[in-house]
Scaffold this motif. Structure first.
Motif, PDB file in Angstrom:
ATOM      1  N   GLY A  24      16.640 -16.676  -2.211  1.00 24.87           N
ATOM      2  CA  GLY A  24      15.446 -16.914  -1.412  1.00 24.87           C
ATOM      3  C   GLY A  24      14.499 -17.872  -2.105  1.00 24.87           C
ATOM      4  N   GLU A  25      13.318 -17.956  -1.555  1.00 24.92           N
ATOM      5  CA  GLU A  25      12.321 -18.898  -2.044  1.00 24.92           C
ATOM      6  C   GLU A  25      11.137 -18.157  -2.646  1.00 24.92           C
ATOM      7  N   CYS A  26      10.456 -18.824  -3.529  1.00 22.92           N
ATOM      8  CA  CYS A  26       9.266 -18.261  -4.154  1.00 22.92           C
ATOM      9  C   CYS A  26       8.254 -17.823  -3.094  1.00 22.92           C
ATOM     10  N   TRP A  27       8.114 -18.601  -2.046  1.00 23.01           N
ATOM     11  CA  TRP A  27       7.136 -18.303  -1.006  1.00 23.01           C
ATOM     12  C   TRP A  27       7.383 -16.939  -0.361  1.00 23.01           C
ATOM     13  N   GLU A  28       8.622 -16.510  -0.298  1.00 23.99           N
ATOM     14  CA  GLU A  28       8.940 -15.221   0.314  1.00 23.99           C
ATOM     15  C   GLU A  28       8.266 -14.062  -0.413  1.00 23.99           C
ATOM     16  N   VAL A  29       7.913 -14.267  -1.665  1.00 23.37           N
ATOM     17  CA  VAL A  29       7.184 -13.260  -2.435  1.00 23.37           C
ATOM     18  C   VAL A  29       5.703 -13.619  -2.485  1.00 23.37           C
ATOM     19  N   MET A  30       5.392 -14.883  -2.736  1.00 19.91           N
ATOM     20  CA  MET A  30       3.999 -15.331  -2.882  1.00 19.91           C
ATOM     21  C   MET A  30       3.140 -15.046  -1.660  1.00 19.91           C
ATOM     22  N   GLN A  31       3.733 -15.057  -0.481  1.00 24.36           N
ATOM     23  CA  GLN A  31       2.939 -14.892   0.743  1.00 24.36           C
ATOM     24  C   GLN A  31       2.198 -13.560   0.784  1.00 24.36           C
ATOM     25  N   PHE A  32       2.616 -12.602  -0.021  1.00 25.35           N
ATOM     26  CA  PHE A  32       1.978 -11.291  -0.042  1.00 25.35           C
ATOM     27  C   PHE A  32       0.953 -11.151  -1.168  1.00 25.35           C
ATOM     28  N   CYS A  33       0.799 -12.193  -1.968  1.00 24.64           N
ATOM     29  CA  CYS A  33      -0.002 -12.101  -3.186  1.00 24.64           C
ATOM     30  C   CYS A  33      -1.403 -12.660  -3.006  1.00 24.64           C
ATOM     31  N   ASP A  34      -2.311 -12.154  -3.853  1.00 25.98           N
ATOM     32  CA  ASP A  34      -3.604 -12.802  -3.999  1.00 25.98           C
ATOM     33  C   ASP A  34      -3.363 -14.144  -4.697  1.00 25.98           C
ATOM     34  N   ARG A  65      -4.283 -13.657 -16.685  1.00 24.67           N
ATOM     35  CA  ARG A  65      -5.515 -13.233 -17.363  1.00 24.67           C
ATOM     36  C   ARG A  65      -6.718 -13.220 -16.422  1.00 24.67           C
ATOM     37  N   GLN A  66      -6.627 -13.869 -15.280  1.00 23.69           N
ATOM     38  CA  GLN A  66      -7.721 -13.875 -14.300  1.00 23.69           C
ATOM     39  C   GLN A  66      -7.691 -12.630 -13.409  1.00 23.69           C
ATOM     40  N   LEU A  67      -6.591 -11.902 -13.442  1.00 18.62           N
ATOM     41  CA  LEU A  67      -6.423 -10.747 -12.558  1.00 18.62           C
ATOM     42  C   LEU A  67      -7.218  -9.545 -13.060  1.00 18.62           C
ATOM     43  N   PRO A  68      -7.878  -8.854 -12.137  1.00 22.52           N
ATOM     44  CA  PRO A  68      -8.518  -7.599 -12.551  1.00 22.52           C
ATOM     45  C   PRO A  68      -7.444  -6.538 -12.741  1.00 22.52           C
ATOM     46  N   ALA A  69      -7.704  -5.601 -13.589  1.00 24.02           N
ATOM     47  CA  ALA A  69      -6.733  -4.521 -13.806  1.00 24.02           C
ATOM     48  C   ALA A  69      -7.475  -3.201 -13.709  1.00 24.02           C
ATOM     49  N   PRO A  70      -6.928  -2.161 -13.202  1.00 24.24           N
ATOM     50  CA  PRO A  70      -5.623  -2.151 -12.552  1.00 24.24           C
ATOM     51  C   PRO A  70      -5.723  -2.647 -11.108  1.00 24.24           C
ATOM     52  N   CYS A  71      -4.628  -3.146 -10.598  1.00 25.08           N
ATOM     53  CA  CYS A  71      -4.556  -3.624  -9.223  1.00 25.08           C
ATOM     54  C   CYS A  71      -3.594  -2.741  -8.451  1.00 25.08           C
ATOM     55  N   THR A  72      -3.821  -2.656  -7.168  1.00 24.14           N
ATOM     56  CA  THR A  72      -2.883  -1.913  -6.332  1.00 24.14           C
ATOM     57  C   THR A  72      -1.792  -2.862  -5.862  1.00 24.14           C
ATOM     58  N   PRO A  73      -0.571  -2.370  -5.716  1.00 24.18           N
ATOM     59  CA  PRO A  73       0.510  -3.242  -5.245  1.00 24.18           C
ATOM     60  C   PRO A  73       0.216  -3.798  -3.858  1.00 24.18           C
ATOM     61  N   ILE A  74       0.500  -5.073  -3.674  1.00 29.09           N
ATOM     62  CA  ILE A  74       0.320  -5.703  -2.363  1.00 29.09           C
ATOM     63  C   ILE A  74       1.625  -6.289  -1.849  1.00 29.09           C
ATOM     64  N   ILE A  75       2.613  -6.398  -2.694  1.00 28.80           N
ATOM     65  CA  ILE A  75       3.908  -6.917  -2.272  1.00 28.80           C
ATOM     66  C   ILE A  75       4.686  -5.746  -1.670  1.00 28.80           C
ATOM     67  N   PRO A  76       5.207  -5.909  -0.465  1.00 26.07           N
ATOM     68  CA  PRO A  76       5.939  -4.798   0.155  1.00 26.07           C
ATOM     69  C   PRO A  76       7.061  -4.278  -0.737  1.00 26.07           C
ATOM     70  N   GLN A  77       7.241  -2.981  -0.719  1.00 27.96           N
ATOM     71  CA  GLN A  77       8.250  -2.352  -1.571  1.00 27.96           C
ATOM     72  C   GLN A  77       9.643  -2.903  -1.299  1.00 27.96           C
ATOM     73  N   ALA A  78       9.927  -3.262  -0.053  1.00 28.13           N
ATOM     74  CA  ALA A  78      11.251  -3.822   0.275  1.00 28.13           C
ATOM     75  C   ALA A  78      11.485  -5.133  -0.472  1.00 28.13           C
ATOM     76  N   VAL A  79      10.440  -5.940  -0.633  1.00 23.91           N
ATOM     77  CA  VAL A  79      10.565  -7.208  -1.362  1.00 23.91           C
ATOM     78  C   VAL A  79      10.766  -6.926  -2.850  1.00 23.91           C
ATOM     79  N   VAL A  80       9.989  -6.006  -3.393  1.00 22.66           N
ATOM     80  CA  VAL A  80      10.134  -5.638  -4.808  1.00 22.66           C
ATOM     81  C   VAL A  80      11.536  -5.075  -5.061  1.00 22.66           C
TER      82      VAL A  80
END
Length: 129
Positions: A24-34, A65-80
């Motif tokens: 697949g493509e990077c975009w298939e994962v990136m589309q769910f990300c901040d 390093r710009q990401l706040p922690a902790p973060c909640t998952p935003i990528i669908p579990q099926a993709v992960v």
């Protein structure tokens, strides 16, 4: 666009499509990300396939390093789960080289384990430099 007699997709170039481990493509994962996670993922996905490997890894680390922690998952579990299914055999069968570290960092990033991803990227930068 044509460069040097060959067609080049300037919108979705091959370094975001043809990963040596992930289908697949990077975009298939990136589309769910901040934005920060998406950019970190983009630089990890293409590391060594467009620009200098260490430079791409340093860019990914900067975004992590710009990401706040902790973060909640935003990528669908099926993709992960799909990424994990593709990464696990590779991670089990290969040595800890730059690609291995990058794939492991991608998996930690999509699971929102930022510090673990950053630690792996730091090791990859040292190996790539």
């Amino acid at each position: 666009m044509t460069i040097g007699g060959s067609d080049v997709d300037a919108i979705n170039p091959s370094h975001y499509q043809d990963h040596p481990v992930f289908s697949g493509e990077c975009w298939e994962v990136m589309q769910f990300c901040d934005a920060a996670t998406g950019n970190a993922l983009k630089y990890l996905w293409r590391a060594g396939r467009k620009d200098d490997t260490a430079q791409d890894l340093r860019k990914a680390l900067w975004y992590i390093r710009q990401l706040p922690a902790p973060c909640t998952p935003i990528i669908p579990q099926a993709v992960v789960d799909r990424l994990a299914a593709e990464a696990t055999p590779f991670l089990e069968d290969h040595e800890s080289d730059v690609l291995w570290l990058t794939v492991a960092a991608i998996m930690h990033l999509v699971r929102r384990q930022h510090q673990d991803a950053a630690d792996l990227i730091n090791l990859a930068i040292r190996k790539a430099s």
